[in-house]
Design an enzyme around this catalytic site. Structure first.
Site, short mmCIF file in Angstrom:
data_model
loop_
_atom_site.label_atom_id
_atom_site.label_comp_id
_atom_site.label_asym_id
_atom_site.label_seq_id
_atom_site.Cartn_x
_atom_site.Cartn_y
_atom_site.Cartn_z
N ASN A 79 6.82 -4.26 23.66
CA ASN A 79 7.27 -4.23 22.27
C ASN A 79 8.54 -5.05 22.05
OD1 ASN A 79 5.17 -2.51 21.44
ND2 ASN A 79 6.28 -0.75 22.28
N HIS B 102 8.34 -6.06 13.12
CA HIS B 102 7.57 -5.26 12.16
C HIS B 102 8.35 -5.08 10.85
CE1 HIS B 102 5.02 -3.33 15.59
NE2 HIS B 102 4.50 -4.46 15.16
N LYS C 294 -6.11 -0.98 23.41
CA LYS C 294 -5.64 -0.39 22.15
C LYS C 294 -6.55 -0.87 21.04
CE LYS C 294 -0.65 0.27 22.73
NZ LYS C 294 0.67 -0.10 22.16
N GLU D 4 3.85 -14.43 21.80
CA GLU D 4 3.53 -13.33 22.73
C GLU D 4 3.52 -13.84 24.18
OE1 GLU D 4 3.38 -10.29 21.57
OE2 GLU D 4 2.57 -10.35 19.52
N ARG E 30 4.84 0.18 29.60
CA ARG E 30 4.09 -0.56 28.57
C ARG E 30 4.94 -0.80 27.32
NH1 ARG E 30 -2.40 -0.02 26.98
NH2 ARG E 30 -2.36 -1.72 25.51
N HIS F 279 9.38 -6.43 18.66
CA HIS F 279 8.41 -5.92 17.69
C HIS F 279 9.01 -4.98 16.65
CE1 HIS F 279 5.48 -7.86 20.19
NE2 HIS F 279 4.48 -7.44 19.44
N GLU G 197 1.13 3.97 27.35
CA GLU G 197 2.48 3.68 26.89
C GLU G 197 3.44 4.85 27.01
OE1 GLU G 197 2.56 0.96 23.51
OE2 GLU G 197 4.56 1.65 23.03
N LYS H 176 -0.05 -8.59 31.50
CA LYS H 176 -0.49 -7.44 30.68
C LYS H 176 -1.36 -6.50 31.51
CE LYS H 176 -1.75 -5.59 26.38
NZ LYS H 176 -1.95 -5.75 24.95
N HIS I 109 2.39 -12.21 12.37
CA HIS I 109 2.94 -11.27 13.35
C HIS I 109 3.74 -12.01 14.43
CE1 HIS I 109 3.18 -7.87 16.07
NE2 HIS I 109 2.64 -8.62 17.01
N ARG J 273 -19.99 8.71 19.70
CA ARG J 273 -18.96 9.14 20.66
C ARG J 273 -18.64 8.11 21.74
NH1 ARG J 273 -22.22 13.61 20.06
NH2 ARG J 273 -21.37 15.15 18.63
N1 LIG Z 1 -4.82 -4.12 20.35
C1 LIG Z 1 -3.68 -4.65 20.71
O1 LIG Z 1 -3.15 -4.38 21.79
C2 LIG Z 1 -3.04 -5.64 19.80
C3 LIG Z 1 -1.99 -6.42 20.26
C4 LIG Z 1 -1.46 -7.38 19.41
C5 LIG Z 1 -1.98 -7.53 18.13
N2 LIG Z 1 -3.01 -6.74 17.72
C6 LIG Z 1 -3.62 -6.90 16.39
O2 LIG Z 1 -4.21 -8.19 16.35
C7 LIG Z 1 -4.23 -8.64 15.00
C8 LIG Z 1 -3.76 -10.07 14.95
O3 LIG Z 1 -4.61 -10.87 15.72
P1 LIG Z 1 -4.75 -12.45 15.49
O4 LIG Z 1 -3.39 -13.04 15.50
O5 LIG Z 1 -5.76 -12.95 16.42
O6 LIG Z 1 -5.20 -12.53 13.97
P2 LIG Z 1 -6.63 -12.69 13.27
O7 LIG Z 1 -7.66 -11.94 13.98
O8 LIG Z 1 -6.43 -12.42 11.83
O9 LIG Z 1 -6.93 -14.25 13.45
C9 LIG Z 1 -6.08 -15.19 12.82
C10 LIG Z 1 -6.89 -16.17 11.96
O10 LIG Z 1 -7.55 -17.10 12.82
C11 LIG Z 1 -8.94 -17.13 12.51
N3 LIG Z 1 -9.63 -17.50 13.75
C12 LIG Z 1 -9.89 -16.71 14.81
N4 LIG Z 1 -10.40 -17.44 15.81
C13 LIG Z 1 -10.46 -18.71 15.38
C14 LIG Z 1 -10.87 -19.93 15.98
N5 LIG Z 1 -11.26 -19.99 17.26
N6 LIG Z 1 -10.82 -21.06 15.23
C15 LIG Z 1 -10.36 -21.01 13.93
N7 LIG Z 1 -9.93 -19.90 13.33
C16 LIG Z 1 -9.97 -18.76 14.06
C17 LIG Z 1 -9.23 -15.77 11.99
O11 LIG Z 1 -10.41 -15.74 11.22
C18 LIG Z 1 -7.98 -15.52 11.13
O12 LIG Z 1 -8.07 -16.16 9.91
C19 LIG Z 1 -3.38 -7.67 14.21
O13 LIG Z 1 -4.21 -6.82 13.46
C20 LIG Z 1 -2.65 -6.88 15.27
O14 LIG Z 1 -2.35 -5.56 14.86
C21 LIG Z 1 -3.54 -5.81 18.53
ZN LIG Z 2 2.64 -8.38 19.13
#
Ligand SMILES: NC(=O)c1ccc[n+]([C@@H]2O[C@H](COP(=O)([O-])OP(=O)(O)OC[C@H]3O[C@@H](n4cnc5c(N)ncnc54)[C@H](O)[C@@H]3O)[C@@H](O)[C@H]2O)c1
Ligand SMILES: [Zn+2]
Length: 360
Positions: free
Chosen positions: A242, A249, A140, A182, A238, A245, A234, A224, A262, A118
């Protein structure tokens, strides 16, 4: 070191931003609740940064759980593997979960922390630019479901966020650019001054100059944090985060997940939002060109994919979470640095934007 705060009453937490934070042994320790720690990382990031983190956790009972790398593993089965690892140790209710990786590791680990017994304490150590400026802040957390991205999740805030800029040195160029999309978003939605700073410093950011990165990450996280403090769940402001987005998407899904990153889809999506804002008479065509130029200099795509047509966009945009009573709510621009949420644009103008393959 820069320290920011996300102000959420008794769930407030700091964001630390600097180079070399993984080696700072004193920083993380106050945020660990009990004796037990589980670090969740992935097979790409762990070989690079796990050892440094382990060294700063000497004295705790530390377990590690290494996930396969990729968005396709942000699912319920992999989430269950985290629970399995926690129960196998077994980890108690004071165990602190640490996410070491990009947004995928952060989102799934955060959700695991929200659910395990929990809810257990949770620390974000984001290692991509996108995660440092966006996903690690704001609470999130989620995994994907076959029927939709991020459909199973929770709002669950971390105890602290540790953004070590040095980790960005190993990121590939495409991922860096995706994070810059972003960053540019924050300038576009609420801060012309930041947008102008980005125009002046984008080349330094692309070259990964640590001082420039530190400024961009601080500015983005400040933005942020302010937005999240005003509207954690949101209900209002917030939603501005988007920008680009809903278009993005649709591009991501329409082109097949993984083909457009993304951030790349969001970049083109922000330009589509700018194009619609221009067609609606709010911003000038020269503003759209100005936005396109900055995105291009950041190494981002600014041309919507030829494969997408209006019907395909509309179908995909209707399933996005932002549809209310059949109308697609979009974030549009009143000017550069002022975004607003709208569902009373002319549908015909939206179709013109969707049909257009050159936007500036
Ligand atoms: N929670 C939120 O508010 C929020 C906001 C935006 C995006 N997201 C989510 O985040 C995800 C995307 O995140 P991302 O762009 O970081 O992608 P990711 O986590 O897939 O990382 C991108 C790539 O970089 C690699 N990597 C990470 N750190 C590294 C480093 N220091 N050196 C070399 N390689 C490295 C990872 O292994 C991966 O292959 C999506 O799932 C999206 O839905 C969440
Ligand atoms: Zn985004």
């Amino acid at each position: 070191m820069t320290t920011l705060s996300v102000e959420l009453g008794d769930r407030s937490y700091p964001i630390y931003i600097d180079q070399g934070l993984l080696g700072n042994v004193e920083l993380i320790r106050p945020y660990i609740a009990g004796k037990q720690v589980m670090i969740v990382s992935n097979e790409t990031v762990a070989p690079l940064y796990l050892d440094a983190l382990l060294q700063s956790l000497a004295g705790f009972q530390v377990s590690t759980h290494i996930l396969p790398d990729g968005e396709e593993f942000k699912n319920l089965e992999v989430l269950d593997s985290i629970f399995d690892a926690l129960l196998q140790v077994p980890c108690d209710r004071d165990t602190t979960l640490i996410a070491l990786g990009g947004g995928v590791v952060g989102d799934i680990t955060g959700f695991a922390a929200a659910c395990y017994q929990r809810g257990v304490p949770f620390i974000q150590i984001p290692t991509t630019l996108l995660a440092q400026v966006d996903s690690s802040v704001g609470g999130k957390t989620a995994v994907n479901h076959p029927r939709g991205k991020n459909m199973i999740g929770a709002f669950y805030q971390p105890r602290c966020v540790i953004a070590d800029i040095s980790t960005l040195s190993t990121l590939d160029d495409r991922q860096l650019s995706a994070g810059l999309a972003e960053v540019i978003k924050y300038g576009l939605i609420r801060d012309l001054k930041f947008f102008v700073w980005l125009e002046e410093n984008i080349d330094r950011l692309c070259q990964r100059e640590p001082d420039a990165l530190a400024v961009a990450i601080r500015w983005s996280c400040e933005s942020k944090a302010e937005i999240v403090a005003q509207d954690e769940r949101e209900g209002g402001v917030r939603a501005l985060l988007n920008l680009g987005h809903t278009f993005g998407h649709a591009i991501e899904a329409g082109m097949g997940y993984g083909n457009w990153l993304h951030g790349e889809a969001v970049a083109t999506g922000m330009l589509m939002a700018a194009d619609l804002s221009c067609r609606s008479g709010w911003i000038k065509r020269s503003d759209v060109r100005r936005i396109a130029e900055l995105l291009q200099r950041a190494g981002l795509p600014v041309t919507p994919p030829e494969e997408m047509d209006v019907a395909r966009y509309l179908k995909l945009m209707m399933v996005d979470k932002k549809v209310q009573q059949g109308r697609i709510r979009l974030v549009l621009l009143k000017e550069i640095g002022k975004a607003f949420v709208s569902d009373d644009y002319e549908p015909g103008l939206l179709e013109e934007t969707l049909a257009s393959h050159s936007l500036f």
